[in-house]
Enzyme design. Structure first.
Site, PDB file in Angstrom:
ATOM      1  N   ARG A 280      13.421   2.802  -7.283  1.00 32.78           N
ATOM      2  CA  ARG A 280      13.940   1.434  -7.400  1.00 32.78           C
ATOM      3  C   ARG A 280      13.541   0.910  -8.776  1.00 32.78           C
ATOM      4  NH1 ARG A 280      10.270  -2.020  -4.139  1.00 32.78           N
ATOM      5  NH2 ARG A 280       9.569  -2.659  -6.184  1.00 32.78           N
ATOM      6  N   HIS A 284      11.461  -5.390  -5.813  1.00 32.89           N
ATOM      7  CA  HIS A 284      12.013  -5.313  -4.452  1.00 32.89           C
ATOM      8  C   HIS A 284      13.212  -6.259  -4.302  1.00 32.89           C
ATOM      9  CE1 HIS A 284      12.177  -5.070  -0.098  1.00 32.89           C
ATOM     10  NE2 HIS A 284      12.037  -6.377  -0.024  1.00 32.89           N
ATOM     11  N   TYR A 293       2.033  -4.221  -8.912  1.00 37.95           N
ATOM     12  CA  TYR A 293       1.624  -3.032  -8.152  1.00 37.95           C
ATOM     13  C   TYR A 293       2.135  -1.718  -8.728  1.00 37.95           C
ATOM     14  CZ  TYR A 293       6.231  -4.021  -6.059  1.00 37.95           C
ATOM     15  OH  TYR A 293       7.563  -4.284  -5.879  1.00 37.95           O
TER      16      TYR A 293
HETATM   17  C1  LIG Z   1      10.790  -5.088  11.313  1.00 36.78           C
HETATM   18  C2  LIG Z   1      10.507  -5.587   9.934  1.00 36.78           C
HETATM   19  N1  LIG Z   1       9.248  -5.579   9.469  1.00 36.78           N
HETATM   20  C3  LIG Z   1       8.973  -6.037   8.212  1.00 36.78           C
HETATM   21  C4  LIG Z   1       9.987  -6.515   7.415  1.00 36.78           C
HETATM   22  C5  LIG Z   1       9.682  -7.035   6.013  1.00 36.78           C
HETATM   23  N2  LIG Z   1      10.201  -6.115   4.999  1.00 36.78           N
HETATM   24  C6  LIG Z   1      11.388  -6.339   4.408  1.00 36.78           C
HETATM   25  S1  LIG Z   1      11.791  -5.144   3.318  1.00 36.78           S
HETATM   26  C7  LIG Z   1      10.376  -4.299   3.617  1.00 36.78           C
HETATM   27  C8  LIG Z   1      10.083  -3.006   2.901  1.00 36.78           C
HETATM   28  C9  LIG Z   1      11.005  -1.902   3.298  1.00 36.78           C
HETATM   29  O1  LIG Z   1      10.852  -0.806   2.450  1.00 36.78           O
HETATM   30  P1  LIG Z   1      11.784   0.461   2.527  1.00 36.78           P
HETATM   31  O2  LIG Z   1      12.082   0.810   3.922  1.00 36.78           O
HETATM   32  O3  LIG Z   1      11.153   1.504   1.692  1.00 36.78           O
HETATM   33  O4  LIG Z   1      13.173  -0.023   1.888  1.00 36.78           O
HETATM   34  P2  LIG Z   1      13.480  -0.544   0.400  1.00 36.78           P
HETATM   35  O5  LIG Z   1      13.282  -2.038   0.412  1.00 36.78           O
HETATM   36  O6  LIG Z   1      12.556   0.149  -0.536  1.00 36.78           O
HETATM   37  O7  LIG Z   1      14.899  -0.208   0.151  1.00 36.78           O
HETATM   38  C10 LIG Z   1       9.579  -4.983   4.549  1.00 36.78           C
HETATM   39  C11 LIG Z   1       8.250  -4.530   5.018  1.00 36.78           C
HETATM   40  C12 LIG Z   1      11.294  -6.519   7.951  1.00 36.78           C
HETATM   41  N3  LIG Z   1      12.342  -6.944   7.250  1.00 36.78           N
HETATM   42  N4  LIG Z   1      11.537  -6.046   9.212  1.00 36.78           N
END
Ligand SMILES: Cc1ncc(C[n+]2csc(CCOP(=O)(O)OP(=O)(O)O)c2C)c(N)n1
Ligand SMILES: [Mg+2]
Length: 388
Positions: A280, A284, A293
């Protein structure tokens, strides 16, 4: 003529298929190294037998969509700075995955995207304004999921994995050869819904491709805190799902691996799991400061593996792209962004009462109470306006 579920069941050869015991000889393990068909400079490598190189016309189209997709992504990020979008999770750097997934599917196949997949959706031909409606905060989803065969972008992590399994199972049950592709992030593979979805799809041979974009971070949590496995592709093996890993910044390899994964699912052999190693490039979302980080050197190292430059270098060397073709694609991307800018700057009219629609089939008493409260407040505000 009306078709009853029973008639559909009887007519469908797939639904009558008996559960077959797993064949212990089925190869499930991914290759020890991610599949790669181009090196980072765009020089071709020898294609493994399982992953023949896709036709050059498909790669030229992939390049076009990746360039337009990247320009869309830059424009959407700019719209957050102008206050036109509430939030935008960029997928810059992940263009090969976003576009490769779409190109590996038919229009009648289903996509189950997360918040990160706006680029994939515009690459599927969905109007970018409709795609951004959710992120503008206007409505739950701006496009018609049934018409576009695309589920709403999912913010609760991994819930789309069970939705995809259910839809794919239902489609096969009705005798159709639809494939569902569920996007999922590295972090979300730690969620229970991911495991439940993959297991259900495996047991019931639902035609799903689980496509893990491992972009190394779940917001600020690095991959090393997410798993101790050598690859996220190993997560399929325990459920009896053949799995593969691919260089997610190599567009040719991504398309080749996903094409095979989709063919596997479509042929009735059940789900397939692909892990794409990517990165990425942006934070985020626009609400995140990634410099807290991860360090700049890491980001710079990934800049050298840029998927758009890599595919362009390869296609130029093959004589499939020249200066004029590259300029034409850039011009198309600019026009696309300009049109998006103009349309996103128009003030949308949204009926606040619509907030209460489609939440439940039958609204709960609390929802009715809240709805009436909002209705009264809006009426009072209107009266006040009238008195002025
Ligand atoms: C069930 C749930 N827990 C926590 C969150 C908060 N949250 C949103 S995005 C994220 C990180 C997800 O990372 P990843 O799966 O690696 O996807 P990326 O954002 O890197 O595409 C988190 C913890 C959420 N949206 N849903
Ligand atoms: Mg991630």
């Amino acid at each position: 003529m009306t078709t009853t579920p029973e008639a559909v069941r009887r007519a469908s050869p797939r639904s009558r298929r008996k559960a077959t015991p797993p064949d212990p000889a089925t190869p499930l393990l991914p290759a020890t190294e991610p599949v790669r068909l181009l090196d980072p400079t765009g020089t071709p490598l020898r294609a493994p037998a399982d992953y023949p190189e896709p036709p050059v016309e498909a790669l030229v189209e992939m390049h076009r969509r990746m360039v337009v997709g990247r320009r869309f992504d830059v424009q959407a990020t700019a719209l957050t700075k102008q206050g036109r979008l509430a939030v935008y999770p960029s997928s810059r750097g992940q263009e090969a995955c976003q576009v490769g997934a779409v190109l590996a599917l038919r229009d009648t196949d289903w996509v189950f995207p997360t918040y990160r997949e706006s680029m994939a959706l515009v690459s599927r031909g969905i109007d970018p304004v409709e795609v951004l409606t959710l992120l503008r905060g206007d409505w739950h989803c701006g496009y018609d999921p049934a018409e576009r065969h695309t589920a709403p972008q999912c913010t609760p992590l991994a819930t789309q994995c069970v939705h995809a399994a259910g839809l794919a199972y239902g489609e096969a049950y009705q005798g159709r050869d639809t494939v569902a592709l569920a996007f999922i992030g590295d972090g979300a593979t730690s969620e229970g819904d991911f495991h439940e979805g993959v297991n259900f799809a495996a047991v019931f041979k639902a035609p799903v491709v689980y496509f893990v974009q491992n972009n190394r971070y779940a917001i600020s949590v690095p991959l090393s805190r997410q798993t101790a496995a050598p690859s996220l592709a190993y997560k399929g093996v325990g459920y009896g799902v053949p799995s593969e890993q691919v260089d997610g910044n190599d567009p040719v390899a991504v398309l080749a691996v996903l094409t095979r994964a989709v063919a596997h699912a479509r042929s009735g052999k059940g789900p397939f799991l692909v892990e794409a190693h990517t990165y990425r490039m942006e934070a985020h979302t626009n609400a995140d400061d990634a410099s807290r980080y991860r360090d700049g050197a890491e980001v710079e190292a990934w800049r050298d593996r840029d998927p758009v430059a890599r595919l362009e270098a390869y296609l130029r060397a093959r004589g499939a792209l020249d200066d004029a073709a590259v300029a034409a694609v850039a011009e198309e991307a600019e026009a696309y962004a300009a049109d998006l800018r103009v349309r996103m700057n128009a003030q949308p009219t949204v009926d606040p009462m619509s907030l209460f629609e489609h939440v439940y089939a039958e609204p709960t008493p609390q929802l009715v109470e809240q709805r009436e409260q909002v209705r009264a407040e809006l009426a009072a505000a209107q009266d006040e306006e009238g008195e002025r």
